[in-house]
Design a protein around this motif. Structure first.
Motif, PDB file in Angstrom:
ATOM      1  N   TYR A   1       0.000  12.243   0.999  1.00 49.96           N
ATOM      2  CA  TYR A   1      -0.636  13.252   1.847  1.00 49.96           C
ATOM      3  C   TYR A   1      -0.045  14.612   1.513  1.00 49.96           C
ATOM      4  CZ  TYR A   1      -2.275   9.530   5.052  1.00 49.96           C
ATOM      5  OH  TYR A   1      -2.882   8.432   5.618  1.00 49.96           O
TER       6      TYR A   1
ATOM      7  N   TYR B   1      -4.462   6.940  -2.518  1.00 45.41           N
ATOM      8  CA  TYR B   1      -3.958   5.684  -1.980  1.00 45.41           C
ATOM      9  C   TYR B   1      -3.938   4.610  -3.072  1.00 45.41           C
ATOM     10  CZ  TYR B   1      -5.736   1.150  -0.253  1.00 45.41           C
ATOM     11  OH  TYR B   1      -6.019  -0.172  -0.077  1.00 45.41           O
TER      12      TYR B   1
ATOM     13  N   ARG C   1       0.834  -1.202   0.000  1.00 45.54           N
ATOM     14  CA  ARG C   1       0.000   0.000   0.000  1.00 45.54           C
ATOM     15  C   ARG C   1       0.870   1.254   0.000  1.00 45.54           C
ATOM     16  NH1 ARG C   1      -5.355  -0.446   3.718  1.00 45.54           N
ATOM     17  NH2 ARG C   1      -6.332  -2.184   2.635  1.00 45.54           N
TER      18      ARG C   1
ATOM     19  N   PHE D   1      -4.973  13.592   3.635  1.00 41.14           N
ATOM     20  CA  PHE D   1      -4.929  12.504   2.663  1.00 41.14           C
ATOM     21  C   PHE D   1      -5.220  13.006   1.257  1.00 41.14           C
ATOM     22  CE2 PHE D   1      -5.561   8.291   1.052  1.00 41.14           C
ATOM     23  CZ  PHE D   1      -6.661   8.347   0.211  1.00 41.14           C
TER      24      PHE D   1
ATOM     25  N   TYR E   1       0.532   5.670   0.026  1.00 39.60           N
ATOM     26  CA  TYR E   1      -0.360   6.813   0.269  1.00 39.60           C
ATOM     27  C   TYR E   1       0.386   8.113  -0.031  1.00 39.60           C
ATOM     28  CZ  TYR E   1      -2.437   3.245   3.338  1.00 39.60           C
ATOM     29  OH  TYR E   1      -2.976   2.090   3.857  1.00 39.60           O
TER      30      TYR E   1
ATOM     31  N   LEU F   1       3.817  14.375   1.400  1.00 37.93           N
ATOM     32  CA  LEU F   1       4.304  13.227   2.145  1.00 37.93           C
ATOM     33  C   LEU F   1       3.816  11.931   1.510  1.00 37.93           C
ATOM     34  CD1 LEU F   1       3.439  14.648   5.643  1.00 37.93           C
ATOM     35  CD2 LEU F   1       5.761  14.084   4.913  1.00 37.93           C
TER      36      LEU F   1
END
Lengths: 115, 110
Positions: free
Chosen positions: A35, A48, A31, A45, A33, A91
């Motif tokens: 941000y 994803y 996974r 967020f 992600y 991020l």
């Protein structure tokens, strides 16, 4: 170092230019992600991936933003026609999808300044 | 995911225990409590997480009340390097994102 890495660490660009950031997750993590964090706020967020599939996108991710994870490993986040409001820390985090835990580990971030 | 409430700032003397509270009164049964911290200009760092039992690791202890409506992160012997923003997050294990809020800015004082 086997943590999440992000490049570049800093990017200064002029309004209207396109920028691309790269994230390399922890190697076995499926996974990934993205941000965004602005001054004085917690990370928000953006999107994803589960392997190479982009499964969720925030309303913050306007049509000028696109993210890819072509082979389920590294990911790129592109911002087209940058605006001053895009200035932020971007991020990346990765996690290993397990039955009872999904702890996200964050990279150092890419700080974008749009002049 | 449940929202959390944290004090905006706290001070702690170096060497003493830092106790950071978090309220999550709307937490549901399948939501975990996670704690992260962020030192200035760095990415968030995972500290600890738990469901209903108290948890301890090499960094901290997490105490969750019996009704699960609040929790406390304990740094047993705070050092100057523990000065950071601490985020309490509740998230279902099937969720795909963290909601960070604005956290607690902890300052460890020499």
């Amino acid at each position: 170092d086997t943590g999440v890495s992000q490049n570049p660490r800093h990017k200064i660009t002029k309004r209207g230019q396109n920028v691309t950031f790269r994230c390399d997750p922890i190697s076995e993590h499926n996974r990934l992600y993205w941000y965004r964090q602005t001054l004085g706020q917690g990370p928000e967020f953006l999107t994803y991936f589960q392997n190479e599939a982009q499964l969720e996108k925030s309303r913050l991710l306007s049509d000028r933003f696109s993210a890819e994870r072509p082979k389920g490993s590294f990911s790129t986040l592109e911002i087209q026609r940058t605006e001053q409001g895009d200035s932020a820390m971007y991020l990346c985090a990765s996690s290993l999808d397990q039955r009872f835990t999904d702890t996200q580990y964050f990279g150092p971030g890419t700080r974008l300044t749009v002049l | 995911d449940a929202k959390t409430t944290q004090p905006p700032s706290m001070d702690c003397a170096e060497g003493r225990a830092a106790n950071l509270p978090c309220n999550h009164s709307t937490i549901s049964g399948n939501e975990y409590v996670y704690w992260y911290r962020q030192i200035h200009s760095q990415g968030p760092q995972y500290i600890i997480h738990g469901l209903k039992n108290n948890e301890t690791n090499e960094m901290a202890s997490l105490i969750i009340t019996e009704d699960r409506k609040s929790s406390t992160l304990i740094l047993p012997h705070a050092t100057l390097r523990d000065t950071a923003v601490y985020y309490c997050i509740v998230r279902a294990n099937t969720g795909n994102q963290f909601y960070f809020g604005t956290g607690t800015s902890l300052t460890v004082i020499p």
